[in-house]
Design an enzyme around this catalytic site. Structure first.
Site, mmCIF file in Angstrom:
data_model
loop_
_atom_site.group_PDB
_atom_site.id
_atom_site.type_symbol
_atom_site.label_atom_id
_atom_site.label_comp_id
_atom_site.label_asym_id
_atom_site.label_seq_id
_atom_site.Cartn_x
_atom_site.Cartn_y
_atom_site.Cartn_z
ATOM 1 N N LYS A 78 12.104 -4.496 -14.893
ATOM 2 C CA LYS A 78 11.992 -4.955 -13.500
ATOM 3 C C LYS A 78 10.801 -4.253 -12.827
ATOM 4 O O LYS A 78 10.265 -3.269 -13.374
ATOM 5 C CB LYS A 78 13.293 -4.646 -12.754
ATOM 6 C CG LYS A 78 13.613 -3.164 -12.648
ATOM 7 C CD LYS A 78 15.058 -2.929 -12.194
ATOM 8 C CE LYS A 78 15.362 -1.440 -12.152
ATOM 9 N NZ LYS A 78 16.794 -1.175 -11.907
ATOM 10 N N ARG A 127 27.711 -0.541 -4.659
ATOM 11 C CA ARG A 127 26.586 -1.427 -4.384
ATOM 12 C C ARG A 127 27.022 -2.798 -4.866
ATOM 13 O O ARG A 127 28.029 -3.305 -4.394
ATOM 14 C CB ARG A 127 25.355 -0.868 -5.120
ATOM 15 C CG ARG A 127 24.054 -1.181 -4.498
ATOM 16 C CD ARG A 127 22.898 -0.457 -5.182
ATOM 17 N NE ARG A 127 22.757 -0.819 -6.596
ATOM 18 C CZ ARG A 127 21.740 -0.436 -7.372
ATOM 19 N NH1 ARG A 127 20.786 0.328 -6.879
ATOM 20 N NH2 ARG A 127 21.670 -0.790 -8.629
ATOM 21 N N TYR A 131 -8.596 15.429 7.037
ATOM 22 C CA TYR A 131 -7.989 15.196 8.353
ATOM 23 C C TYR A 131 -7.093 16.346 8.769
ATOM 24 O O TYR A 131 -6.345 16.894 7.945
ATOM 25 C CB TYR A 131 -7.137 13.923 8.322
ATOM 26 C CG TYR A 131 -7.938 12.649 8.267
ATOM 27 C CD1 TYR A 131 -8.772 12.280 9.324
ATOM 28 C CD2 TYR A 131 -7.849 11.809 7.163
ATOM 29 C CE1 TYR A 131 -9.496 11.095 9.267
ATOM 30 C CE2 TYR A 131 -8.571 10.631 7.107
ATOM 31 C CZ TYR A 131 -9.393 10.282 8.161
ATOM 32 O OH TYR A 131 -10.106 9.118 8.103
ATOM 33 N N MET A 134 -6.585 8.005 2.798
ATOM 34 C CA MET A 134 -6.260 6.694 2.231
ATOM 35 C C MET A 134 -6.947 6.488 0.886
ATOM 36 O O MET A 134 -6.372 5.935 -0.037
ATOM 37 C CB MET A 134 -6.672 5.592 3.203
ATOM 38 C CG MET A 134 -6.130 4.230 2.838
ATOM 39 S SD MET A 134 -6.635 2.948 3.999
ATOM 40 C CE MET A 134 -5.799 3.435 5.492
HETATM 41 C C1 LIG Z 1 17.245 -0.250 -12.899
HETATM 42 C C2 LIG Z 1 18.551 -0.388 -13.574
HETATM 43 C C3 LIG Z 1 18.777 0.209 -14.827
HETATM 44 C C4 LIG Z 1 17.778 1.131 -15.505
HETATM 45 O O1 LIG Z 1 17.893 2.434 -14.994
HETATM 46 P P1 LIG Z 1 17.017 3.649 -15.603
HETATM 47 O O2 LIG Z 1 17.528 4.842 -14.891
HETATM 48 O O3 LIG Z 1 15.595 3.341 -15.265
HETATM 49 O O4 LIG Z 1 17.253 3.662 -17.054
HETATM 50 C C5 LIG Z 1 19.990 -0.058 -15.464
HETATM 51 N N1 LIG Z 1 20.922 -0.843 -14.882
HETATM 52 C C6 LIG Z 1 20.751 -1.407 -13.674
HETATM 53 C C7 LIG Z 1 21.825 -2.242 -13.084
HETATM 54 C C8 LIG Z 1 19.567 -1.186 -12.972
HETATM 55 O O5 LIG Z 1 19.410 -1.723 -11.756
#
Ligand SMILES: *Cc1c(COP(=O)(O)O)cnc(C)c1O
Length: 340
Positions: free
Chosen positions: A34, A122, A235, A282
């Site tokens: 992802k 969640r 800055y 930046m």
């Molecule tokens: C992002 C995610 C993972 C992966 O987690 P890591 O800590 O990066 O291995 C696994 N399961 C779900 C549901 C996630 O959202």
């Protein structure tokens, strides 16, 4: 010319995947790609992961899943985030994506993993709904696998109690931290993200778990000058020289993902660790040098011993957030290499 370049070492990624496959002792490894593979580039990472032992891909959105489906026919792709519209469900069905479903209503004609909330608070249902034949998996997600194994084990006990009668379905609970440290979390598959990128889910040195960082980030000194006592850089004059001090100006800043709260962290300048001083701008920041160095001297911001975990500690965040911010900029030069 680009001001900085990131390198994605798919050889390192493959070695990490193979290491995790060994750790999992028979459970499948599902590669979590992802957020454009945590900034590393989802299509290339997915291919390398599948080629070295991962058996499925996990993404957050149907859109991400569709992009991967165009490249990888026949591979299991699980969309872990919520599916909002009937149009998305239809797209998922047509592309043969599998969906994590977090409520009791299960859509038709698409393969579904029912997600239980065992303590993450969640996504997920409190109780298993009636399982229709298109339910192929049961899953949960752990809140504290990296920090509190006792609570993680309590979540796993709840998951086991709720799913014990459904062993014929694919059960999965582990993220990277659990895959590495909690053997009973492994079930049929572990969904590993951060660890395949060679990042420590515990914020420690990834080498402790046999992992190698995949992402590196290089730039150079664009200017070198000597500050006299009382002179400052950047800055707000947050760094004022107390003695004659050589500094180098690096042409990368928070717009590039080098966060403003990383003042004080160390980067490698011509091979030596040097402190970031003054306010990060930046598109530039300063490093304190011990002598005059030539303009053009290489600077390593990540990789080659400069750990995302160290930067994250300084910035009071996690390596996950850092690398997502670094990799996401399409204007940065990007090189993908495969060294083994
Ligand atoms: C992002 C995610 C993972 C992966 O987690 P890591 O800590 O990066 O291995 C696994 N399961 C779900 C549901 C996630 O959202």
């Amino acid at each position: 010319m680009h001001r900085s370049e990131i390198t994605v070492d798919l050889g390192a990624l493959r070695r990490n995947v193979r290491t995790l496959v060994r750790v999992l002792e028979g459970a499948e490894l599902w590669a979590v790609v992802k957020a454009d593979a945590y900034g590393h580039g989802a299509v290339d990472v997915a291919g390398a992961a599948l080629g070295s032992g991962a058996s499925a891909l996990c993404v957050a959105t149907v859109g991400e899943g569709l992009t991967l489906r165009r490249e990888y026919a026949g591979v299991r792709i699980l969309v872990m985030g919520p599916t909002t519209s009937s149009r998305e469900i239809a797209q998922a069905r047509d592309a043969e994506l599998e969906l994590a479903i977090s409520d009791e209503e299960i859509p038709d004609g698409v393969r579904v993993h029912t997600k239980l909330d065992t303590g993450m608070g969640r996504y997920g249902t409190a109780r298993l709904p009636e399982l229709r034949e298109n339910v192929v998996g049961l899953m949960t997600h752990l809140a504290t696998a990296d920090t509190d194994q006792e609570f993680a084990r309590e979540q796993l006990r709840r998951f086991e109690a709720a799913t014990a009668e459904h062993r014929h379905l694919t059960r999965h609970a582990a993220n990277s931290a659990a895959a590495l440290r909690i053997p009973e979390s492994r079930y049929d598959a572990a969904r590993c993200g951060v660890a395949i990128y060679g990042l420590s889910p515990f914020g420690e040195d990834p080498a402790d778990d046999g992992l190698e960082p995949v992402l590196s980030w290089q730039t150079f000194l664009a200017q070198v000058k000597e500050l006299q006592p009382g002179e400052s850089t950047g800055y707000g004059r947050r760094f004022v020289a107390e003695e004659p001090t050589w500094i180098g100006i690096v042409p990368v800043g928070y717009a590039d993902g080098f966060r403003r709260d990383m003042t004080g962290t160390e980067v490698r300048v011509g091979g030596e660790l040097r402190e970031v001083v003054g306010t990060v701008s930046m598109d530039s920041f300063a490093v304190r040098l011990d002598r005059e160095l030539p303009v053009g001297t290489p600077v390593v911001l990540l990789g080659h011993g400069v750990l995302a975990e160290s930067h994250a500690r300084v910035a009071d965040t996690i390596n996950y957030e850092l690398v997502c911010g670094v990799g996401s900029d399409p204007r940065r030069a990007r090189r993908t290499v495969m060294d083994g």
